[in-house]
Structure formats: structure tokens, C-alpha cells
Scaffold this motif. Sequence first.
Motif, PDB file in Angstrom:
ATOM      1  N   ARG A   1       0.885  -1.162   0.000  1.00 17.12           N
ATOM      2  CA  ARG A   1       0.000   0.000   0.000  1.00 17.12           C
ATOM      3  C   ARG A   1       0.925   1.214   0.000  1.00 17.12           C
ATOM      4  NH1 ARG A   1      -2.320   4.897   2.128  1.00 17.12           N
ATOM      5  NH2 ARG A   1      -4.565   4.747   1.886  1.00 17.12           N
ATOM      6  N   ALA A   2       1.007   1.905  -1.115  1.00 14.74           N
ATOM      7  CA  ALA A   2       2.041   2.908  -1.337  1.00 14.74           C
ATOM      8  C   ALA A   2       1.640   4.266  -0.773  1.00 14.74           C
ATOM      9  CB  ALA A   2       2.335   3.038  -2.831  1.00 14.74           C
ATOM     10  N   ASP A   3       2.498   4.827   0.049  1.00 15.38           N
ATOM     11  CA  ASP A   3       2.314   6.170   0.577  1.00 15.38           C
ATOM     12  C   ASP A   3       2.501   7.193  -0.535  1.00 15.38           C
ATOM     13  OD1 ASP A   3       3.833   8.704   1.946  1.00 15.38           O
ATOM     14  OD2 ASP A   3       2.374   7.842   3.329  1.00 15.38           O
ATOM     15  N   ASP A   4       1.928   8.388  -0.344  1.00 20.46           N
ATOM     16  CA  ASP A   4       2.005   9.432  -1.367  1.00 20.46           C
ATOM     17  C   ASP A   4       3.439   9.851  -1.688  1.00 20.46           C
ATOM     18  OD1 ASP A   4      -0.726   9.461  -1.538  1.00 20.46           O
ATOM     19  OD2 ASP A   4      -0.994  11.162  -0.196  1.00 20.46           O
ATOM     20  N   GLU A   5       4.367   9.612  -0.753  1.00 17.32           N
ATOM     21  CA  GLU A   5       5.742  10.051  -0.969  1.00 17.32           C
ATOM     22  C   GLU A   5       6.481   9.193  -1.999  1.00 17.32           C
ATOM     23  OE1 GLU A   5       7.875  10.485   2.688  1.00 17.32           O
ATOM     24  OE2 GLU A   5       6.316  11.688   3.621  1.00 17.32           O
ATOM     25  N   LEU A   6       5.951   8.010  -2.312  1.00 17.41           N
ATOM     26  CA  LEU A   6       6.595   7.181  -3.324  1.00 17.41           C
ATOM     27  C   LEU A   6       6.305   7.746  -4.710  1.00 17.41           C
ATOM     28  CD1 LEU A   6       6.053   3.477  -2.208  1.00 17.41           C
ATOM     29  CD2 LEU A   6       8.183   4.743  -2.237  1.00 17.41           C
ATOM     30  N   GLU A   7       7.345   7.865  -5.523  1.00 15.90           N
ATOM     31  CA  GLU A   7       7.197   8.402  -6.870  1.00 15.90           C
ATOM     32  C   GLU A   7       6.324   7.471  -7.712  1.00 15.90           C
ATOM     33  OE1 GLU A   7       8.269  11.194  -8.160  1.00 15.90           O
ATOM     34  OE2 GLU A   7       9.336  11.902  -6.375  1.00 15.90           O
ATOM     35  N   LEU A   8       5.500   8.060  -8.576  1.00 19.29           N
ATOM     36  CA  LEU A   8       4.613   7.266  -9.416  1.00 19.29           C
ATOM     37  C   LEU A   8       5.400   6.351 -10.359  1.00 19.29           C
ATOM     38  CD1 LEU A   8       1.872   9.922 -10.288  1.00 19.29           C
ATOM     39  CD2 LEU A   8       1.673   7.986  -8.713  1.00 19.29           C
ATOM     40  N   THR A   9       6.564   6.796 -10.795  1.00 21.63           N
ATOM     41  CA  THR A   9       7.374   5.934 -11.661  1.00 21.63           C
ATOM     42  C   THR A   9       7.846   4.697 -10.904  1.00 21.63           C
ATOM     43  OG1 THR A   9       9.279   7.348 -11.107  1.00 21.63           O
ATOM     44  CG2 THR A   9       8.158   7.768 -13.202  1.00 21.63           C
ATOM     45  N   MET A  10       8.172   4.862  -9.611  1.00 23.51           N
ATOM     46  CA  MET A  10       8.551   3.724  -8.783  1.00 23.51           C
ATOM     47  C   MET A  10       7.357   2.797  -8.571  1.00 23.51           C
ATOM     48  SD  MET A  10      10.575   1.864  -7.003  1.00 23.51           S
ATOM     49  CE  MET A  10      12.085   2.808  -6.783  1.00 23.51           C
ATOM     50  N   ILE A  11       6.180   3.383  -8.349  1.00 25.43           N
ATOM     51  CA  ILE A  11       4.962   2.586  -8.175  1.00 25.43           C
ATOM     52  C   ILE A  11       4.691   1.769  -9.436  1.00 25.43           C
ATOM     53  CG2 ILE A  11       2.442   2.766  -7.997  1.00 25.43           C
ATOM     54  CD1 ILE A  11       2.891   5.101  -6.034  1.00 25.43           C
ATOM     55  N   ALA A  12       4.852   2.395 -10.596  1.00 24.70           N
ATOM     56  CA  ALA A  12       4.645   1.682 -11.862  1.00 24.70           C
ATOM     57  C   ALA A  12       5.589   0.489 -11.968  1.00 24.70           C
ATOM     58  CB  ALA A  12       4.850   2.635 -13.035  1.00 24.70           C
ATOM     59  N   LYS A  13       6.828   0.679 -11.572  1.00 26.44           N
ATOM     60  CA  LYS A  13       7.811  -0.404 -11.619  1.00 26.44           C
ATOM     61  C   LYS A  13       7.442  -1.516 -10.639  1.00 26.44           C
ATOM     62  CE  LYS A  13      12.769  -1.293 -11.000  1.00 26.44           C
ATOM     63  NZ  LYS A  13      14.084  -0.680 -10.655  1.00 26.44           N
ATOM     64  N   LEU A  14       7.029  -1.132  -9.436  1.00 27.57           N
ATOM     65  CA  LEU A  14       6.691  -2.126  -8.405  1.00 27.57           C
ATOM     66  C   LEU A  14       5.457  -2.939  -8.780  1.00 27.57           C
ATOM     67  CD1 LEU A  14       7.260  -0.008  -5.162  1.00 27.57           C
ATOM     68  CD2 LEU A  14       8.663  -1.920  -5.982  1.00 27.57           C
ATOM     69  N   SER A  15       4.585  -2.364  -9.618  1.00 28.17           N
ATOM     70  CA  SER A  15       3.351  -3.067  -9.987  1.00 28.17           C
ATOM     71  C   SER A  15       3.617  -4.333 -10.789  1.00 28.17           C
ATOM     72  CB  SER A  15       2.423  -2.135 -10.770  1.00 28.17           C
ATOM     73  OG  SER A  15       2.932  -1.867 -12.068  1.00 28.17           O
ATOM     74  N   HIS A  16       4.835  -4.502 -11.250  1.00 28.84           N
ATOM     75  CA  HIS A  16       5.188  -5.731 -11.963  1.00 28.84           C
ATOM     76  C   HIS A  16       5.705  -6.798 -11.003  1.00 28.84           C
ATOM     77  CE1 HIS A  16       4.626  -4.037 -16.005  1.00 28.84           C
ATOM     78  NE2 HIS A  16       5.045  -2.898 -15.466  1.00 28.84           N
ATOM     79  N   GLU A  17       5.835  -6.431  -9.731  1.00 28.17           N
ATOM     80  CA  GLU A  17       6.321  -7.373  -8.713  1.00 28.17           C
ATOM     81  C   GLU A  17       5.279  -7.655  -7.634  1.00 28.17           C
ATOM     82  OE1 GLU A  17       9.298  -8.845  -8.832  1.00 28.17           O
ATOM     83  OE2 GLU A  17       9.870  -7.784 -10.668  1.00 28.17           O
ATOM     84  N   PHE A  18       4.446  -6.656  -7.323  1.00 22.93           N
ATOM     85  CA  PHE A  18       3.485  -6.748  -6.228  1.00 22.93           C
ATOM     86  C   PHE A  18       2.129  -6.204  -6.691  1.00 22.93           C
ATOM     87  CE2 PHE A  18       7.626  -5.950  -4.250  1.00 22.93           C
ATOM     88  CZ  PHE A  18       7.678  -6.876  -3.213  1.00 22.93           C
ATOM     89  N   THR A  19       1.078  -6.575  -5.961  1.00 22.35           N
ATOM     90  CA  THR A  19      -0.171  -5.809  -6.035  1.00 22.35           C
ATOM     91  C   THR A  19       0.096  -4.485  -5.342  1.00 22.35           C
ATOM     92  OG1 THR A  19      -1.561  -7.773  -5.986  1.00 22.35           O
ATOM     93  CG2 THR A  19      -2.573  -5.706  -5.282  1.00 22.35           C
ATOM     94  N   ILE A  20      -0.299  -3.383  -5.947  1.00 19.27           N
ATOM     95  CA  ILE A  20      -0.027  -2.065  -5.387  1.00 19.27           C
ATOM     96  C   ILE A  20      -1.332  -1.384  -4.992  1.00 19.27           C
ATOM     97  CG2 ILE A  20       0.930   0.236  -5.808  1.00 19.27           C
ATOM     98  CD1 ILE A  20       3.067  -1.901  -5.602  1.00 19.27           C
ATOM     99  N   GLY A  21      -1.389  -0.916  -3.759  1.00 16.81           N
ATOM    100  CA  GLY A  21      -2.532  -0.162  -3.283  1.00 16.81           C
ATOM    101  C   GLY A  21      -2.247   1.330  -3.372  1.00 16.81           C
ATOM    102  N   LEU A  22      -2.943   2.023  -4.256  1.00 13.53           N
ATOM    103  CA  LEU A  22      -2.816   3.472  -4.370  1.00 13.53           C
ATOM    104  C   LEU A  22      -3.699   4.150  -3.330  1.00 13.53           C
ATOM    105  CD1 LEU A  22      -3.250   3.589  -8.253  1.00 13.53           C
ATOM    106  CD2 LEU A  22      -1.078   3.712  -7.006  1.00 13.53           C
ATOM    107  N   ASN A  23      -3.338   5.354  -2.938  1.00  6.75           N
ATOM    108  CA  ASN A  23      -4.145   6.093  -1.972  1.00  6.75           C
ATOM    109  C   ASN A  23      -5.456   6.522  -2.631  1.00  6.75           C
ATOM    110  OD1 ASN A  23      -5.319   8.010  -0.220  1.00  6.75           O
ATOM    111  ND2 ASN A  23      -3.325   8.524   0.634  1.00  6.75           N
ATOM    112  N   ALA A  24      -6.545   5.873  -2.230  1.00 12.40           N
ATOM    113  CA  ALA A  24      -7.836   6.090  -2.893  1.00 12.40           C
ATOM    114  C   ALA A  24      -8.365   7.503  -2.735  1.00 12.40           C
ATOM    115  CB  ALA A  24      -8.863   5.096  -2.350  1.00 12.40           C
TER     116      ALA A  24
END
Length: 346
Positions: free
Chosen positions: A91-114
Motif C-alpha cells: 500500500r504505497a504512501d504518497d511520498e513514493l514516486e509514481l514511476t517507482m509505483i509503476a515499476k513495483l506493480s510488476h512485482e506486487f499488487t499495489i494499493g494506491l491512496n484512494a
Amino acid sequence: MNGFSIFMDQDLTPQTVKYIEQMAQAGFEGIFTSLNLPEDDATKYEARLMALGELAQQNELALMVDISGPALKRSGLELEQMKQFGVTGLRADDELELTMIAKLSHEFTIGLNASTITANDIITLTKAGADFTRLEAWHNYYPRPETGLAKNYFCEQNAFLRAHGLKINAFIAGDKNLRYPLYQGLPTLEKQRYLDPLVAWVELKNLGVTGVYLGDPGLEANTLERLKVYFDRQVITLRIKPEIPLCLQVMGEHENRRDVAELVIRSANARKHVLTQIVPENTHPRSRGSLTIDNCKYGRYIGEVQLVKQDLPADPKVNVLGNVSAYYLGLLEYIGSGQKFRLVEE
């Protein structure tokens, strides 16, 4: 997905291990935990997360971890380690860069801040090559009373999230072992802070929430049992305070008629089982939540069992058997056409 929370402020105890096993057996499918709590000792996270991940795998539970850049640095954990520990989602905090989140989505399920994601964020994630099949929207829980989300905002934001194909997750408060330091529940919606967990659960599902997670680390035994019945068979359990002995004879499972009445919930099959004459008794005014049965003065309707959805006057042809306990009254609005419900004595 149905989930619950386990926090890492202490080592896993035998009681916690038993609790995790009970929740898995009851039909829960995922665990939520956090590396993002400043009051915790971050140096203990590695060993505790390893133990929690092992338990999650043993019980076939997904494991979602709330993270942020600073929290990862404090813990000393590497993302590859977390994957090895059995972590299935972040579950990714807002401080994580979106490009990093995009990369992590290929390894984990990612929870964005709804609550904070925007249309521009969706565009950025798309351009960065995010795997949208592994992106979900996760609302926060709110420990401080009066700060939980407004229902109107929640519904508006969820409409936006669904329009972009995102699954939605939210939290409800528990009713045992409430989370420190405030012990006031961990719900997403403020209106649900002190609700019965089953009422809150059913409400969120009816609002289109995909995954409902228990924010607090505990449930009363009877609450867990009622949730298990709901998970297994979609049967809503109502606890009844009897007023007269006849009440006990109508306990058990019922089904609302498919032609839904405006003012009452009508048991579809209760009249088929009337074996004795029902004389008038306890025919006082029927408040919302009254459980009633028609007596012999109602002719062929004798034995009809109803739950009253709004206050009604006294009727000499209708006996009041008992009442739905006030804590569970919110469930009445979710007993729709053909919905099964179960009456148990309080």
C-alpha cells in the motif's frame, strides 16, 4: 476480498497466531499490516514481518504492507526481502514516486491512496508502464474520532476510481482489542466508527467496495461467527431480545419474500409451519426492529412472521415477539428481495 489487520508493535504471540488461524478459517483472505507507524520500533520490523509472512503463507492469506520511502529506510528492509517473506502487496504512501509505483506493480499488487489519486496520476502511471491489473485503490483508516471520511465524498471518489477500472478497498472498525493509542476504532467512514462490524461490512459491500478490511486487531466471538455465516452463505444474522416465550419458536433461518414490502420484512415460509393456534398477546405498538407474528384474529395470515422497518401502531391481530437489538438495526435496510436472514436470541 475480506481481510483483517495485524500490527507489528509486538512480537507475534500464541494468541495472535490462533487469531490469524481463526480468521482464515472464517473465510478471511488477506492480512493488512504497516511499516508506517512512527510509534513502532522499526528495528523489530524485519523479524516480525518474516514471522507474519510465514503465517500468512501457511494460512493461504494475501499480505498487504503499508509502506513509505522513509519507513523503508527506518526498517532497513529491501523490497526483494519483503517478497521473500511472503508479502504480496504494497500500500504505497504518497511520498513514493509514481514511476517507482509503476515499476513495483510488476512485482506486487499495489494499493494506491484512494482519497488522493487524480486523473493526472492515472495518466502518469499509464505512461510509466504500470500493470493496471495489479493496481488497486485503498482508502485510509482514521484513528481520531470526527476525522473519518464523509459518505458523500467516499461515494463520489469511488465512482471516479471505478471509472478507471480500479478495485476499491476500505476499512471498518472492530469491536474488541481496539488499536492504541486512542482505542476509538479504525474505520474509513466516520459514520461507521461505532457500528456493528457486520452492519459496516454489508454497507460497504452495498456501496460497491471490493475489499473490506477490519482495521482493528480484534473481533468478538459472536461477531466473527456472524461474519463467517455471511461469507459462507450470504445470510444476515440478527440478534433478537425476546419479549414473550413464543419468540423462541421462530428463531432460525428465514428468507424475505421476493415481492418486497414497504414497511416490513416478510418471512417467505413462516406461515407454512404454524402448528398451533396463536392467541392475541403482547399487541403493543411496533417500533422499528420489532419481530412480530400474526395471531388467530388475522385469519389465513396466522403465523406470518415479520420484522418492522419503521414504527407502526399497535394492532390487536399482531403479537410483538421481541426486538432486534439496537446495535444491529442497521442491517434491516439490507434485507432485500429474497435475502436470507437468521434470527438468534440475544
